[in-house]
Design an enzyme around this catalytic site. Sequence first.
Site, PDB file in Angstrom:
ATOM      1  CD  GLN A 193       0.261  -2.233   3.792  1.00  0.00           C
ATOM      2  OE1 GLN A 193       1.095  -1.454   3.221  1.00  0.00           O
ATOM      3  NE2 GLN A 193      -0.883  -1.723   4.121  1.00  0.00           N
ATOM      4  CD  GLU A 226      -5.621  -4.771   4.108  1.00  0.00           C
ATOM      5  OE1 GLU A 226      -5.463  -4.571   5.151  1.00  0.00           O
ATOM      6  OE2 GLU A 226      -6.212  -4.030   3.293  1.00  0.00           O
ATOM      7  CE1 TYR A 269      -3.045  -6.328   8.716  1.00  0.00           C
ATOM      8  CE2 TYR A 269      -5.453  -5.605   8.634  1.00  0.00           C
ATOM      9  CZ  TYR A 269      -4.055  -5.710   8.146  1.00  0.00           C
ATOM     10  OH  TYR A 269      -3.705  -5.373   6.837  1.00  0.00           O
ATOM     11  CD  GLU A 321      -2.831   0.878   2.575  1.00  0.00           C
ATOM     12  OE1 GLU A 321      -2.792  -0.057   3.223  1.00  0.00           O
ATOM     13  OE2 GLU A 321      -3.855   1.714   2.474  1.00  0.00           O
ATOM     14  CG  ASN A 326      -9.286  -1.975   1.360  1.00  0.00           C
ATOM     15  OD1 ASN A 326      -8.790  -3.078   1.754  1.00  0.00           O
ATOM     16  ND2 ASN A 326      -9.297  -0.772   2.462  1.00  0.00           N
ATOM     17  CD  GLU A 327     -10.087  -2.796   6.352  1.00  0.00           C
ATOM     18  OE1 GLU A 327     -10.173  -1.707   6.928  1.00  0.00           O
ATOM     19  OE2 GLU A 327      -9.448  -3.659   6.506  1.00  0.00           O
TER      20      GLU A 327
HETATM   21  O1  AHR Z   1      -2.847  -2.610   6.303  1.00  0.00           O
HETATM   22  C1  AHR Z   1      -3.341  -1.375   6.844  1.00  0.00           C
HETATM   23  C2  AHR Z   1      -4.686  -1.020   6.798  1.00  0.00           C
HETATM   24  O2  AHR Z   1      -5.191  -2.046   7.580  1.00  0.00           O
HETATM   25  C3  AHR Z   1      -5.296  -1.071   5.363  1.00  0.00           C
HETATM   26  O3  AHR Z   1      -4.961  -0.049   4.729  1.00  0.00           O
HETATM   27  C4  AHR Z   1      -6.583  -1.347   5.673  1.00  0.00           C
HETATM   28  O4  AHR Z   1      -7.339  -2.057   4.600  1.00  0.00           O
HETATM   29  C5  AHR Z   1      -6.702  -2.342   6.807  1.00  0.00           C
HETATM   30  O5  AHR Z   1      -7.588  -1.714   8.057  1.00  0.00           O
END
Ligand code: AHR
Length: 501
Positions: free
Chosen positions: A354, A307, A254, A27, A179-180
Amino acid sequence: MVTDTVHVHAADRIDRVAPELFGHFAEHLGRCIYDGVWVGEDANVAHDAGLRAETVSLLAELDPPVLRWPGGCFADNYHWEDGVGPRAERPTRRNLFWTQGPENEPIESNEFGTDEFLRFCEAVGAEPYLAANVGSGTPEDAARWMEYCNVESGPEHAELRREHGREEPWGVRWWGVGNEAWGCGGNYDAASYAQAFARYATFLSAFGRVVEPGRPVDLVGVGHYYPEWNREFLEVLDDRGVTGFLDHLSFHWYHQVGDAVEFSDEEYYRLFADADRIGDAIDEVAATIDLVTDATPGEDVGVIVDEWGAWHPEANGDDGLEQRNTVRDALTAAGVLDRFVERADVVTMANIAQTVNVLQCVVETDAERAWPTPTYRVFDLYRPHAGATALAATVETDARELDDDTDVPCVSASVSRGDDGGVYATVANRDLDGPRTVRVAGLDGVEAAFAEVLFDGQGAREHSRAANADAFAADDLAVDVERDGVVLELPASSVAGVTVA
Ligand code: AHR
């Protein structure tokens, strides 16, 4: 004495392991793109027409199947036409979500745009996966982007690409529709996002949904690990009879427990528990897809985790989401990749966040150097699974019991069979206290085996720096060959890959 057994059910073939399960995400954030990937043509560090040469060669060696770009939250703040054509004429914009680059400012120079990204993908051997701007863009912008990338010639945006020096279409197969969308992608509710998805897909589909004869364009919708979002989104598409636009539904995952490096033993094990739960999350997303689309014959929607990774407290937005990358992180990545291989029948892609310098990156850089993280080594170890057939396996192991009674298995594993008939097993020992002797059983007529191990003697809290990066490379590991299996002694906090012929 054998402490754990991986029982391989060789006749129970799950599916082909899509190579895309081992994908990456980059990103416009922190030093991922600017500095990590792009140093510019005037840079003092070695570069290939502006791309950092060492990043390119490290990634090319890893053979990444797919790379998602330009975000993340940034994607819904990105207007692709700002980033094409002569660099000196490109506008400078505000990056609404992140500070970035070596100066750590919320400024987007647009020096690195579509052609630079697609050239980077070609240089490292990855398929590009573009995330279109739904939150602040238009379906027309997205369709023009597809035309710029994929249409051979005339009359408008394909010609523009040619004017910019690229005759051949880039042939981008993977397209994310936002995205999201439930958050930084526009704060939609599921039903409104479904409308937006259908609208975008209508115009993106105008290009015939093929990159080249026989090769489809894949559209990815924004999903969630909340089943309610997915159900509502899918129901709206289903009611309108447009589920056929949707090839894959994505979600993000995450995990964070304790500090990146100074974690307690309890926190060490709990991070595995949190990361492993991605398996249940995938099952839930797949079940919701089945529930809504099963009535529609011929619909086949894959699950993408575009992600994922460890996100430690020290990684904050003001500092470009940088964190130290430890052996613990790499072992959690091994567990997540095991959960993907076990679900090869539903997971069609995954992208760790990332690629360079940000979050659980695989490459780190400083001013002049670039080096692989422990997680890079895990991705390298898992490569033989890509394209092979996943085999069902059950792991008989001890568990570490946490304060809230959560059990964390000491051993995680996944198994696949390659086209040559050989079996490949990845086996992690998460036990902090010492080695474990693991039998991989259920393999008929074993003749030979070869194994490599990562992180022997390093310790879970060790993190990568330029000076120690080579120490995380794989070592040979002794294997005892038995008639129907193999036995390995795995050091504490290590992961091995064993090839059995
Ligand atoms: O990877 C960092 C951020 O995490 C991304 O921009 C977003 O899609 C997610 O919340």
